[in-house]
Design a protein around this motif. Structure first.
Motif, PDB file in Angstrom:
ATOM      1  N   THR A  49       1.139  -1.291  -0.058  1.00 59.38           N
ATOM      2  CA  THR A  49      -0.054  -0.003  -0.023  1.00 59.38           C
ATOM      3  C   THR A  49       0.888   1.130  -0.122  1.00 59.38           C
ATOM      4  O   THR A  49       0.656   2.126  -0.672  1.00 59.38           O
ATOM      5  CB  THR A  49      -0.906  -0.044   1.295  1.00 59.38           C
ATOM      6  N   THR A  50       1.990   1.166   0.781  1.00 67.08           N
ATOM      7  CA  THR A  50       2.892   2.461   0.683  1.00 67.08           C
ATOM      8  C   THR A  50       3.503   2.599  -0.768  1.00 67.08           C
ATOM      9  O   THR A  50       3.326   3.866  -1.183  1.00 67.08           O
ATOM     10  CB  THR A  50       4.102   2.072   1.797  1.00 67.08           C
ATOM     11  N   LEU A  51       3.857   1.734  -1.435  1.00 67.23           N
ATOM     12  CA  LEU A  51       4.397   1.748  -2.792  1.00 67.23           C
ATOM     13  C   LEU A  51       3.036   2.298  -3.643  1.00 67.23           C
ATOM     14  O   LEU A  51       3.461   3.219  -4.361  1.00 67.23           O
ATOM     15  CB  LEU A  51       4.823   0.463  -3.311  1.00 67.23           C
ATOM     16  N   ALA A  52       2.004   1.802  -3.553  1.00 68.00           N
ATOM     17  CA  ALA A  52       0.645   2.263  -4.403  1.00 68.00           C
ATOM     18  C   ALA A  52       0.738   3.572  -3.987  1.00 68.00           C
ATOM     19  O   ALA A  52       0.224   4.370  -5.016  1.00 68.00           O
ATOM     20  CB  ALA A  52      -0.471   1.206  -4.265  1.00 68.00           C
ATOM     21  N   ARG A  53       0.418   3.945  -2.858  1.00 70.36           N
ATOM     22  CA  ARG A  53       0.046   5.430  -2.362  1.00 70.36           C
ATOM     23  C   ARG A  53       1.286   6.324  -3.150  1.00 70.36           C
ATOM     24  O   ARG A  53       0.775   7.488  -3.624  1.00 70.36           O
ATOM     25  CB  ARG A  53       0.209   5.665  -0.874  1.00 70.36           C
ATOM     26  N   ALA A  54       2.288   5.955  -2.996  1.00 72.13           N
ATOM     27  CA  ALA A  54       3.424   6.996  -3.320  1.00 72.13           C
ATOM     28  C   ALA A  54       3.262   6.940  -5.004  1.00 72.13           C
ATOM     29  O   ALA A  54       3.680   8.131  -5.717  1.00 72.13           O
ATOM     30  CB  ALA A  54       4.759   6.368  -3.132  1.00 72.13           C
ATOM     31  N   LEU A  55       3.027   6.098  -5.810  1.00 69.30           N
ATOM     32  CA  LEU A  55       2.836   5.987  -7.104  1.00 69.30           C
ATOM     33  C   LEU A  55       1.643   6.725  -7.526  1.00 69.30           C
ATOM     34  O   LEU A  55       1.699   7.650  -8.369  1.00 69.30           O
ATOM     35  CB  LEU A  55       2.605   4.465  -7.707  1.00 69.30           C
ATOM     36  N   ILE A  56       0.630   6.693  -6.789  1.00 66.50           N
ATOM     37  CA  ILE A  56      -0.554   7.518  -7.200  1.00 66.50           C
ATOM     38  C   ILE A  56      -0.262   8.768  -6.852  1.00 66.50           C
ATOM     39  O   ILE A  56      -0.728   9.822  -7.702  1.00 66.50           O
ATOM     40  CB  ILE A  56      -1.795   6.835  -6.466  1.00 66.50           C
ATOM     41  N   ARG A  57       0.353   9.393  -5.874  1.00 68.40           N
ATOM     42  CA  ARG A  57       0.463  10.733  -5.596  1.00 68.40           C
ATOM     43  C   ARG A  57       1.330  11.235  -6.582  1.00 68.40           C
ATOM     44  O   ARG A  57       1.292  12.449  -6.878  1.00 68.40           O
ATOM     45  CB  ARG A  57       1.244  10.759  -4.151  1.00 68.40           C
ATOM     46  N   ALA A  58       2.425  10.521  -6.980  1.00 69.13           N
ATOM     47  CA  ALA A  58       3.378  11.129  -7.983  1.00 69.13           C
ATOM     48  C   ALA A  58       2.829  11.146  -9.264  1.00 69.13           C
ATOM     49  O   ALA A  58       2.779  12.190  -9.915  1.00 69.13           O
ATOM     50  CB  ALA A  58       4.486   9.994  -8.099  1.00 69.13           C
ATOM     51  N   ARG A  59       1.717  10.337  -9.665  1.00 72.06           N
ATOM     52  CA  ARG A  59       1.084  10.420 -11.112  1.00 72.06           C
ATOM     53  C   ARG A  59       0.137  11.712 -11.022  1.00 72.06           C
ATOM     54  O   ARG A  59       0.093  12.417 -12.021  1.00 72.06           O
ATOM     55  CB  ARG A  59       0.368   9.077 -11.252  1.00 72.06           C
ATOM     56  N   LEU A  60      -0.495  11.730  -9.915  1.00 64.99           N
ATOM     57  CA  LEU A  60      -1.546  12.847  -9.691  1.00 64.99           C
ATOM     58  C   LEU A  60      -0.731  14.261  -9.283  1.00 64.99           C
ATOM     59  O   LEU A  60      -1.445  15.345  -9.699  1.00 64.99           O
ATOM     60  CB  LEU A  60      -2.338  12.625  -8.523  1.00 64.99           C
ATOM     61  N   GLY A  61       0.700  14.206  -9.048  1.00 62.87           N
ATOM     62  CA  GLY A  61       1.259  15.686  -8.927  1.00 62.87           C
ATOM     63  C   GLY A  61       0.947  16.035  -7.546  1.00 62.87           C
ATOM     64  O   GLY A  61       1.080  17.336  -7.314  1.00 62.87           O
ATOM     65  N   HIS A  62       0.345  15.483  -6.699  1.00 61.75           N
ATOM     66  CA  HIS A  62      -0.052  15.974  -5.337  1.00 61.75           C
ATOM     67  C   HIS A  62       0.476  15.203  -4.270  1.00 61.75           C
ATOM     68  O   HIS A  62      -0.041  14.119  -3.727  1.00 61.75           O
ATOM     69  CB  HIS A  62      -1.485  16.091  -5.146  1.00 61.75           C
ATOM     70  N   PRO A  63       1.827  15.323  -3.478  1.00 57.93           N
ATOM     71  CA  PRO A  63       2.269  14.562  -2.494  1.00 57.93           C
ATOM     72  C   PRO A  63       1.432  14.382  -1.381  1.00 57.93           C
ATOM     73  O   PRO A  63       1.721  13.502  -0.565  1.00 57.93           O
ATOM     74  CB  PRO A  63       3.721  15.293  -2.466  1.00 57.93           C
ATOM     75  N   ASP A  64       0.492  15.239  -1.126  1.00 59.83           N
ATOM     76  CA  ASP A  64      -0.286  15.396   0.198  1.00 59.83           C
ATOM     77  C   ASP A  64      -1.655  14.626  -0.145  1.00 59.83           C
ATOM     78  O   ASP A  64      -2.681  14.797   0.684  1.00 59.83           O
ATOM     79  CB  ASP A  64      -0.339  16.519   0.937  1.00 59.83           C
ATOM     80  N   GLU A  65      -1.886  14.289  -1.209  1.00 59.40           N
ATOM     81  CA  GLU A  65      -3.295  13.709  -1.809  1.00 59.40           C
ATOM     82  C   GLU A  65      -3.742  12.558  -0.901  1.00 59.40           C
ATOM     83  O   GLU A  65      -2.756  11.737  -0.548  1.00 59.40           O
ATOM     84  CB  GLU A  65      -3.224  13.338  -3.261  1.00 59.40           C
ATOM     85  N   ALA A  66      -4.994  12.642  -0.295  1.00 54.37           N
ATOM     86  CA  ALA A  66      -5.468  11.472   0.545  1.00 54.37           C
ATOM     87  C   ALA A  66      -5.658  10.226  -0.533  1.00 54.37           C
ATOM     88  O   ALA A  66      -6.339  10.330  -1.300  1.00 54.37           O
ATOM     89  CB  ALA A  66      -6.743  11.726   0.816  1.00 54.37           C
ATOM     90  N   VAL A  67      -4.998   9.067  -0.035  1.00 53.04           N
ATOM     91  CA  VAL A  67      -5.116   7.837  -0.912  1.00 53.04           C
ATOM     92  C   VAL A  67      -5.278   6.709   0.200  1.00 53.04           C
ATOM     93  O   VAL A  67      -4.404   6.060   0.589  1.00 53.04           O
ATOM     94  CB  VAL A  67      -3.635   7.531  -1.479  1.00 53.04           C
ATOM     95  N   PRO A  68      -6.502   6.638   0.399  1.00 53.07           N
ATOM     96  CA  PRO A  68      -6.979   5.640   1.336  1.00 53.07           C
ATOM     97  C   PRO A  68      -6.660   4.174   0.855  1.00 53.07           C
ATOM     98  O   PRO A  68      -6.627   3.891  -0.319  1.00 53.07           O
ATOM     99  CB  PRO A  68      -8.459   6.040   1.837  1.00 53.07           C
ATOM    100  N   SER A  69      -6.311   3.227   1.772  1.00 55.00           N
ATOM    101  CA  SER A  69      -6.172   1.803   1.194  1.00 55.00           C
ATOM    102  C   SER A  69      -7.591   1.214   1.072  1.00 55.00           C
ATOM    103  O   SER A  69      -8.264   1.590   1.753  1.00 55.00           O
ATOM    104  CB  SER A  69      -5.719   1.257   2.499  1.00 55.00           C
ATOM    105  N   PRO A  70      -7.697   0.798  -0.053  1.00 52.71           N
ATOM    106  CA  PRO A  70      -8.930  -0.255  -0.534  1.00 52.71           C
ATOM    107  C   PRO A  70      -9.241  -1.546  -0.027  1.00 52.71           C
ATOM    108  O   PRO A  70      -9.807  -2.130  -0.268  1.00 52.71           O
ATOM    109  CB  PRO A  70      -8.759  -0.224  -2.074  1.00 52.71           C
ATOM    110  N   THR A  71      -8.611  -1.318   1.459  1.00 50.67           N
ATOM    111  CA  THR A  71      -8.628  -3.039   1.993  1.00 50.67           C
ATOM    112  C   THR A  71     -10.297  -3.365   2.126  1.00 50.67           C
ATOM    113  O   THR A  71     -10.749  -4.138   2.048  1.00 50.67           O
ATOM    114  CB  THR A  71      -8.141  -2.937   3.382  1.00 50.67           C
ATOM    115  N   PHE A  72     -11.064  -2.119   2.661  1.00 44.55           N
ATOM    116  CA  PHE A  72     -12.578  -2.663   2.903  1.00 44.55           C
ATOM    117  C   PHE A  72     -13.305  -2.258   1.659  1.00 44.55           C
ATOM    118  O   PHE A  72     -14.459  -2.691   1.562  1.00 44.55           O
ATOM    119  CB  PHE A  72     -12.979  -1.834   3.953  1.00 44.55           C
ATOM    120  N   THR A  73     -13.025  -1.123   0.878  1.00 43.95           N
ATOM    121  CA  THR A  73     -13.913  -0.886  -0.443  1.00 43.95           C
ATOM    122  C   THR A  73     -13.575  -1.820  -1.532  1.00 43.95           C
ATOM    123  O   THR A  73     -14.314  -1.864  -2.378  1.00 43.95           O
ATOM    124  CB  THR A  73     -13.677   0.669  -0.679  1.00 43.95           C
TER     125      THR A  73
END
Length: 160
Positions: A49-73
């Motif tokens: 999840t740490t790697l996925a969050r970092a990849l998503i934030r980098a792609r979006l260009g927002h280092p503080d973007e809320a990227v919740p874990s999809p464990t339950f959703t």
């Protein structure tokens, strides 16, 4: 008879911090495009999840973007201007048929798919994908990250 896709090692690296993992994730993210699937493998707590969050934030260009874990959703989606991102967590999926209802086919066709616990996808996991395996390193806080191309690729990942 099912054939095993051909594996090509791209990178094997020790990340000594979460920041190092984020740097690697951002580098990987620059090479991804619609239709790519990144299978994130590893034990609980290994850093998927740490790697996925970092990849998503980098792609979006927002280092503080809320990227919740999809464990339950089970699925979180993000609107990246270049390519939408679908982040799946299949840990709680008991049967691959559940993926159809989650929009699996659409995500594979129209987005970059990041998939934690990809083994739960069974035969629905495409042969052409990127396997990222995270494991605990020898010292506390370190992670060993192995990135492999599975199946046929166009060479985009050689610069990684």
């Amino acid at each position: 008879m099912t054939t095993t896709p051909q594996r090509h090692l791209i990178l094997e690296q020790i990340c000594d911090s979460e920041a190092a993992t984020a740097t690697l994730a951002a580098a990987l993210g620059t090479h991804l495009q619609v239709g790519d699937l990144v299978a994130l493998r590893g034990d609980l707590g290994a850093g998927k999840t740490t790697l996925a969050r970092a990849l998503i934030r980098a792609r979006l260009g927002h280092p503080d973007e809320a990227v919740p874990s999809p464990t339950f959703t089970l699925l979180q989606t993000y609107d990246d201007a270049a390519a939408p991102i679908a982040h799946f967590d299949l840990y709680r999926v008991e049967d691959p048929s559940e993926l159809v209802e989650m929009g699996w086919d659409d995500a594979l066709a129209d987005a970059i798919a990041l998939v934690e616990w990809p083994e739960h996808a069974g035969a629905l996991l495409p042969a052409r994908r990127i396997d990222v395996t995270l494991s605990f390193g020898d010292s506390e806080g370190t992670r060993r990250v192995t990135i492999e191309r599975m199946g046929n690729w166009d060479g985009r990942l050689h610069e990684l």
